[in-house]
Design a protein around this motif. Structure first.
Motif, short mmCIF file in Angstrom:
data_model
loop_
_atom_site.label_atom_id
_atom_site.label_comp_id
_atom_site.label_asym_id
_atom_site.label_seq_id
_atom_site.Cartn_x
_atom_site.Cartn_y
_atom_site.Cartn_z
N ARG A 168 99.42 52.61 75.43
CA ARG A 168 97.99 52.53 75.20
C ARG A 168 97.65 52.84 73.74
O ARG A 168 98.30 53.64 73.09
CB ARG A 168 97.24 53.52 76.10
N THR A 169 96.59 52.19 73.26
CA THR A 169 96.04 52.43 71.94
C THR A 169 94.53 52.56 72.07
O THR A 169 93.90 51.79 72.78
CB THR A 169 96.38 51.27 70.97
N GLY A 170 93.99 53.56 71.40
CA GLY A 170 92.55 53.79 71.49
C GLY A 170 92.27 55.27 71.72
O GLY A 170 93.13 56.12 71.53
N ARG A 171 91.07 55.54 72.15
CA ARG A 171 90.68 56.92 72.41
C ARG A 171 91.36 57.44 73.68
O ARG A 171 91.60 56.67 74.63
CB ARG A 171 89.16 57.03 72.54
N LEU A 172 91.67 58.71 73.69
CA LEU A 172 92.25 59.32 74.88
C LEU A 172 91.24 59.31 76.02
O LEU A 172 90.03 59.40 75.79
CB LEU A 172 92.68 60.76 74.58
N ASP A 173 91.74 59.22 77.23
CA ASP A 173 90.89 59.18 78.42
C ASP A 173 90.56 60.61 78.84
O ASP A 173 91.43 61.34 79.33
CB ASP A 173 91.62 58.44 79.54
N ALA A 225 79.95 63.96 67.23
CA ALA A 225 79.59 62.94 66.25
C ALA A 225 80.81 62.23 65.70
O ALA A 225 80.77 61.03 65.38
CB ALA A 225 78.80 63.58 65.11
N ALA A 226 81.93 62.97 65.59
CA ALA A 226 83.15 62.39 65.03
C ALA A 226 83.97 61.62 66.06
O ALA A 226 84.92 60.92 65.70
CB ALA A 226 84.01 63.50 64.42
N ALA A 227 83.60 61.75 67.34
CA ALA A 227 84.42 61.17 68.41
C ALA A 227 84.55 59.66 68.29
O ALA A 227 85.58 59.09 68.61
CB ALA A 227 83.83 61.55 69.76
N SER A 228 83.50 58.99 67.83
CA SER A 228 83.52 57.52 67.76
C SER A 228 83.87 57.02 66.36
O SER A 228 83.73 55.83 66.08
CB SER A 228 82.15 56.96 68.17
N ARG A 229 84.30 57.92 65.48
CA ARG A 229 84.64 57.53 64.11
C ARG A 229 86.06 57.96 63.80
O ARG A 229 86.71 58.62 64.59
CB ARG A 229 83.65 58.18 63.13
N ASP A 230 86.54 57.61 62.60
CA ASP A 230 87.91 58.02 62.25
C ASP A 230 87.92 59.49 61.85
O ASP A 230 86.88 60.13 61.67
CB ASP A 230 88.48 57.14 61.12
N LYS A 231 89.12 60.02 61.72
CA LYS A 231 89.28 61.46 61.51
C LYS A 231 88.67 61.94 60.20
O LYS A 231 88.23 63.08 60.09
CB LYS A 231 90.76 61.84 61.56
N GLU A 291 91.29 58.20 67.58
CA GLU A 291 92.12 57.08 68.00
C GLU A 291 93.59 57.48 68.04
O GLU A 291 94.09 58.16 67.14
CB GLU A 291 91.94 55.91 67.04
N VAL A 292 94.28 57.06 69.09
CA VAL A 292 95.71 57.34 69.25
C VAL A 292 96.44 56.03 69.50
O VAL A 292 96.02 55.23 70.35
CB VAL A 292 95.97 58.31 70.42
N ASP A 293 97.50 55.80 68.75
CA ASP A 293 98.33 54.61 68.91
C ASP A 293 99.68 55.06 69.47
O ASP A 293 100.36 55.89 68.86
CB ASP A 293 98.52 53.91 67.57
N HIS A 294 100.05 54.52 70.61
CA HIS A 294 101.30 54.95 71.25
C HIS A 294 102.50 54.76 70.34
O HIS A 294 103.50 55.49 70.44
CB HIS A 294 101.51 54.17 72.56
N ARG A 295 102.42 53.80 69.42
CA ARG A 295 103.55 53.54 68.53
C ARG A 295 103.76 54.66 67.51
O ARG A 295 104.83 54.78 66.92
CB ARG A 295 103.35 52.21 67.80
N ASP A 296 102.72 55.48 67.31
CA ASP A 296 102.83 56.58 66.35
C ASP A 296 103.34 57.87 66.99
O ASP A 296 103.62 58.84 66.27
CB ASP A 296 101.45 56.86 65.73
N VAL A 297 103.44 57.90 68.31
CA VAL A 297 103.93 59.10 69.00
C VAL A 297 105.45 58.98 69.11
O VAL A 297 105.97 58.23 69.94
CB VAL A 297 103.28 59.26 70.39
N LEU A 298 106.16 59.72 68.29
CA LEU A 298 107.61 59.62 68.25
C LEU A 298 108.30 60.41 69.35
O LEU A 298 109.38 60.03 69.81
CB LEU A 298 108.13 60.11 66.89
N ALA A 299 107.69 61.51 69.78
CA ALA A 299 108.35 62.36 70.77
C ALA A 299 107.34 63.27 71.44
O ALA A 299 106.34 63.66 70.83
CB ALA A 299 109.46 63.18 70.13
#
Length: 392
Positions: free
Chosen positions: A61-66, A357-363, A105-113
């Motif tokens: 999955r890629t996107g915001r955490l559920d 406020a930051a939830a829908s924007r980048d870090k 935003e979280v990209d599964h490809r960036d989670v190494l371990a």
């Protein structure tokens, strides 16, 4: 038979540093421990976040955490740990929710371990450990993230000297040798969550390995295991079988009144009394929790010559808008003047609003917003008595 480690670990080494007697109970005598609530609470939150990110990776999955899935994972972990207590449950629930909202935003490809096992050679020992999470944050940069439910933040010296983070850096270098840089981050879940990040040089890591080996050797050679009272005693797995802890709670301690002119002796006694006071305060809170739970479930209680009850206390909160309207009408003072005198922002509410406020924007947005807000804040400095042990 002489004691020998089957392996080293950070928890073993830190236990030896903190209290040789607790180390003996846990690893030499192999006595069963009784984890205190903070440790069990931390395990629940860790388990929830582990499940959440394992799902992200497994489902690509890629996107915001559920958020709903995160809270479901938290409830499952809570049930498995067998914890009880409405206040603790609500606090953990809020921590997980705040983490999810702040993560962006979280990209599964960036989670190494996730919960990555590692083994390191440390002299003649092998050190076993686990990394909570490792992310790729650049083409040749990895970040080791360790979740903390500590109530206190680390200061700069503690970050720089953390043996735990040094061992994590060594592990990351071994597991991802292509990484040019390894960032080490404590995610302080009770503080926003706030990320406290540090790094290590080659010299730092060389020193950390030598120190870990020295601790391993010393803990094997030891023939005596004296207790060492400190701030961790109230949360120690073996506190109930420790005579020093029992004596501290009873108010008994060695030594007599010191000469007021002997500042070295005054300082030593002050630190001893401070440790005993902290232990007593933690134990008092623990006992009050038991009594409160009984009273809440069964009504008033009389025990030990004392009556315990839950007495309702009314607290008034005056919303700013309606309050200003009434004052303006009744006092004749201008609204701007009233706002100048009464207007203040609750920090917890502000932190929650910033996270929302930051939830829908980048870090980067949350950092920019926080910087803008801090620029408008008033700073007040007050003197405070401060004491900290000096590391030799």
């Amino acid at each position: 038979m002489a004691f020998r480690h089957e392996h080293l670990s950070y928890s073993r080494l830190s236990k030896w540093e903190q209290c040789p007697l607790a180390f003996r109970f846990a690893y030499v005598d192999r006595l069963p421990g009784e984890p205190a609530l903070p440790l069990r609470f931390g395990r629940v939150v860790h388990a929830a976040l582990e499940r959440l990110f394992r799902d992200v990776v497994a489902e690509e999955r890629t996107g915001r955490l559920d958020e709903a899935r995160a809270l479901e994972a938290y409830r499952a972990a809570w049930d498995e740990e067998g914890l009880v207590g409405a206040a603790a449950f609500a606090e953990g629930h809020a921590l997980v929710r705040a983490f999810v909202r702040a993560e962006g935003e979280v990209d599964h490809r960036d989670v190494l371990a996730i919960e990555q096992e590692f083994r390191l050679p440390v002299g003649r020992f092998e050190l076993l450990g686990y990394l909570d999470r490792v992310d790729r944050v650049g083409e040749d940069v990895v970040e080791v993230l360790d979740y903390k439910t500590n109530r206190a933040l680390f200061d700069g010296d503690e970050l720089a000297a953390s043996l735990q983070m040094s061992l994590y850096a060594l592990a990351a270098r071994a597991l991802w040798p292509w990484a040019r840089e390894v960032r080490l981050t404590f995610v302080m879940l009770r503080h926003g969550p706030l990320r406290q990040t540090t790094t290590r040089t080659d010299a730092d890591l060389e020193a950390a390995l030598a120190y870990a080996e020295a601790l391993g050797e010393a803990s094997e050679r030891a023939t005596e295991h004296p207790p060492r009272l400190g701030p961790n005693c109230a949360h120690c797995d073996h506190r109930r079988r420790c005579p020093a802890y029992a004596e501290a709670l009873a108010g008994r301690r060695p030594g007599a009144m010191v000469d007021p002119g002997d500042l070295e002796a005054v300082a030593r006694e002050r630190e001893e009394v401070a440790r005993v006071a902290k232990l007593a305060s933690s134990r008092k809170a623990e006992l009050e929790g038991l009594l409160r739970a009984h009273v809440k479930a069964h009504g008033d209680l009389t025990a030990g010559g004392v009556r315990y009850a839950l007495v309702p206390v009314r607290h008034l909160r005056h919303p700013l808008g309606p309050t200003l309207t009434v004052l303006e009408r009744m006092t004749g003072l201008a609204r701007d003047a009233l706002l100048e005198r009464l207007g203040a922002v609750d920090k917890d509410a502000l932190d929650a609003l910033v996270a929302e406020a930051a939830a829908s924007r980048d870090k980067s947005f949350s950092h920019l917003l926080r910087a803008e807000l801090d620029a408008t804040a008033e700073s007040r400095i007050t003197p405070r008595f401060w004491a900290k042990p000096v590391t030799p």
